[in-house]
Structure formats: structure tokens, C-alpha cells
Design a protein around this motif. Structure first.
Motif, short mmCIF file in Angstrom:
data_model
loop_
_atom_site.label_atom_id
_atom_site.label_comp_id
_atom_site.label_asym_id
_atom_site.label_seq_id
_atom_site.Cartn_x
_atom_site.Cartn_y
_atom_site.Cartn_z
N MET A 167 7.89 5.81 20.11
CA MET A 167 9.30 5.91 20.72
C MET A 167 10.45 5.62 19.78
O MET A 167 11.32 6.25 19.96
CB MET A 167 9.40 5.13 22.05
CG MET A 167 8.32 5.60 23.16
SD MET A 167 8.50 7.19 23.61
CE MET A 167 7.08 7.85 22.79
N ALA A 168 10.15 4.65 18.84
CA ALA A 168 11.29 4.15 18.05
C ALA A 168 11.45 5.31 17.10
O ALA A 168 12.70 5.54 16.52
CB ALA A 168 10.81 2.91 17.31
N ARG A 169 10.47 5.87 16.63
CA ARG A 169 10.61 7.24 15.51
C ARG A 169 11.53 8.42 16.24
O ARG A 169 12.30 9.06 15.54
CB ARG A 169 9.33 7.95 15.26
CG ARG A 169 8.29 7.16 14.41
CD ARG A 169 6.94 8.04 14.36
NE ARG A 169 7.28 9.32 13.88
CZ ARG A 169 6.16 10.12 14.20
NH1 ARG A 169 5.19 9.99 14.93
NH2 ARG A 169 6.38 11.31 13.50
N GLN A 170 11.49 8.49 17.45
CA GLN A 170 12.34 9.31 18.13
C GLN A 170 13.90 9.31 18.17
O GLN A 170 14.59 10.09 18.55
CB GLN A 170 11.77 9.71 19.75
CG GLN A 170 10.29 10.08 19.80
CD GLN A 170 9.93 10.21 21.15
OE1 GLN A 170 10.79 10.27 22.08
NE2 GLN A 170 8.50 10.48 21.35
N GLU A 171 14.29 8.11 17.82
CA GLU A 171 15.43 7.82 17.66
C GLU A 171 16.24 8.81 16.65
O GLU A 171 17.61 9.35 16.81
CB GLU A 171 15.78 6.41 16.99
CG GLU A 171 15.37 5.19 18.08
CD GLU A 171 15.70 3.87 17.16
OE1 GLU A 171 16.29 3.92 16.35
OE2 GLU A 171 15.08 2.91 17.65
N ILE A 172 15.65 9.52 15.53
CA ILE A 172 16.28 10.22 14.73
C ILE A 172 16.81 11.51 15.39
O ILE A 172 17.72 12.43 15.04
CB ILE A 172 15.11 10.73 13.75
CG1 ILE A 172 14.05 11.50 14.25
CG2 ILE A 172 15.15 9.57 12.87
CD1 ILE A 172 13.38 12.10 12.98
#
Length: 295
Positions: A167-172
């Protein structure tokens, strides 16, 4: 104490890495910040939409931060302090959040970290997926279902850490200036109800949401095509800022970051052919809506 952890790349396939047990505290910290934000917003008498407009973010992002699914960015915390009269309660956590984000990056297994480190600053990202929903498009529930079915089985703690990292990767996807994104997904992926009916429906709705977002293109490779350039497997094309385009592939327990420009050129040509063979973006969204309606 250290624990041996398996799984967690784009596919989540098995590979061994070491994680410090303190990393398990990171998702809890983000959820705590999200709860504080929600409490302050409600005390101010604002809906998520109203606060999003004031802060300059999307309603969906505010909701995701409040649920602990997205990491709150420093600018958002400053805006929240201002518009919610928090008196510095949120912005004071900025340094702690940066340290927590650094810890969260360690939750990716070693074999995936070289690629994961390139994503945040990438100017272009293009994905061909033959056998699964790309990690950047997965809902939290879908990602959890994927990790829960891995063999050998992962512990509940490791599953949650891997989900939080994904989920943190999806911040981009919400960062600005936004990179150029495109995905071509095999239609077979859309018919696999991983996690059950409700999780599957949520994942299809997520694909529709992204496909309807400006600057993001989702295409589907239909099952009835007589020619298909992607049967050799999934791959990613990534252009880091200030660097030449690279390729990335995962197969079972192996991964490879491709820097040889001749190999990258071949992947690029293959991706162009895939996009030409696939449904148009509009046709693709219509197909996803049709599948969703049949659930």
C-alpha cells in the motif's frame, strides 16, 4: 530477535529476507496518525470531501490516510494543522513519519529492493501483466488475499507487513508531478475471484477508478485475440528520473532488473505491440464494468 520472512515483491513469490521485529510497529503508527486526523476533521465539522477541497487533496486519499492505508505526507499534515486548528499536533510527527517510511521500505525482500527503490522517482512506469493484478493497482483486501494464499504459509504478522509495504508503494499514484502510467492486463486476471466475491468486486472497481484517472491508462488484452505478444510473461518498463529506461521481470523465486539497452528496446517494442493488440482504454473499462456487473 529476527524472523525469516518470505514473499513480497510484485508477485509476492517466495524469497528469503530478514526483517527487524520493530517493523511490525510501522503500520500501527500510520493507523494511529490516521485516527487522529479523522477525529480532528470530525471535531471541525468537516466531511472528507470538504476537508480534501481545503487541503488540496482528493477525497479518496484523505479516506485512505484516515484508514492507515496511505502514508500521510508532510504537506498534508501541515494543511491539516491549519484547517483543523490542530495546533501542531499532526505536523510535529513529520520526522517520525519519515523514519517510519524508511523502515517500511525495508519490508520489501532484498531481491525486490533495487526495483522498489527506483519507483518513487520514476518519470514513466508501464506494466504488462499476464497472471495477476499489478501491485500498484491492488486493493488492500486483494493484496492480503494474495499473501495469505502463498506457499509456504506466511505468518499473520508478515502478511500485514507485506500488505502495508504494498500500500505504501501506491503513494506514487497520488504524488505530483505525476509520472506517466500505463497498464496492460490479460483478461484472464479479471476473472479470478481471489479473496471471494466482495474482494473481487472491490478490485474491479479499483481498476475502473484508476482507468478513469487523468494520466493513467488501463488496457485489457482480451481472451479472443488470435495474436498475443505477451505470452512470454509479465514485465515492467521503468524510466527513473535522469536515467535511461530499464526493464524488470520476476519469475517464481527470481527477479532481474534489465539495464542492457538492447534488451530494454525489445521489451519496449513488445509492449507497444501489446497495447496495439489490446482493447482501447475505453473498451477496456467497458469490459471491466461488464465483468463487475456479472459478479
Amino acid at each position: 530477535m529476527r524472523e525469516v520472512v518470505q514473499g513480497g515483491g510484485e508477485s509476492g513469490d517466495v524469497r528469503i529476507a530478514e526483517l527487524d521485529e520493530n517493523l511490525s510497529e510501522v503500520p500501527d503508527f500510520f493507523r494511529a496518525i490516521g485516527k487522529q486526523l479523522k477525529l480532528l476533521r470530525e471535531r471541525a465539522g468537516l466531511t472528507q470531501r470538504e476537508f480534501a477541497v481545503k487541503a488540496g487533496y482528493t477525497e479518496s486519499l484523505i479516506g485512505a490516510v484516515e484508514q492507515g492505508k496511505r502514508t500521510p505526507q508532510p504537506d498534508l499534515l501541515v494543511a491539516a494543522d491549519t484547517h483543523l486548528n490542530a495546533g501542531g499536533l499532526l505536523s510535529v510527527t513529520k520526522d517520525d513519519i519519515e523514519r517510519a517510511k524508511a523502515k517500511s521500505r525495508v519490508r520489501h525482500p532484498a531481491w525486490f529492493r533495487d526495483y522498489a527503490g527506483l519507483e518513487p522517482g520514476a518519470e514513466e512506469l508501464h506494466f504488462w501483466s499476464l497472471d495477476g493484478v499489478p501491485g500498484l493497482l491492488q486493493t488492500e483486501a486483494h493484496a492480503r488475499a494474495i499473501f495469505a494464499m502463498r506457499q509456504p504459509l506466511l505468518s499473520d504478522e508478515v502478511i500485514e507487513m507485506r500488505v502495508a509495504a504494498r500500500m505504501a508503494r501506491q503513494e506514487i499514484l497520488a504524488s505530483w508531478p505525476r509520472a506517466m502510467f500505463s497498464w496492460v492486463i490479460d483478461e484472464s486476471v479479471l476473472h479470478r475471484p481471489f479473496g471471494g466475491r466482495d474482494v473481487h468486486a472491490g478490485q474491479l472497481r479499483r481498476l475502473l477508478e484508476v482507468g478513469n484517472t487523468r494520466g493513467m491508462v488501463v488496457q485489457v488484452m482480451p481472451l479472443d485475440r488470435t495474436e498475443h505478444a505477451g505470452t512470454g510473461g509479465s514485465f515492467t518498463l521503468i524510466t527513473p528520473k535522469g536515467r535511461s529506461q530499464m526493464g524488470y521481470i520476476e519469475v517464481q523465486t527470481s527477479s532481474r532488473l534489465i539495464t542492457d539497452q538492447n534488451e530494454v528496446r525489445i521489451l519496449n517494442a513488445r509492449y507497444g505491440t501489446l497495447r496495439a493488440q489490446a482493447h482501447t482504454p475505453k473498451e477496456s473499462l467497458s469490459l471491466i464494468e461488464k465483468i463487475l456487473g456479472e459478479r
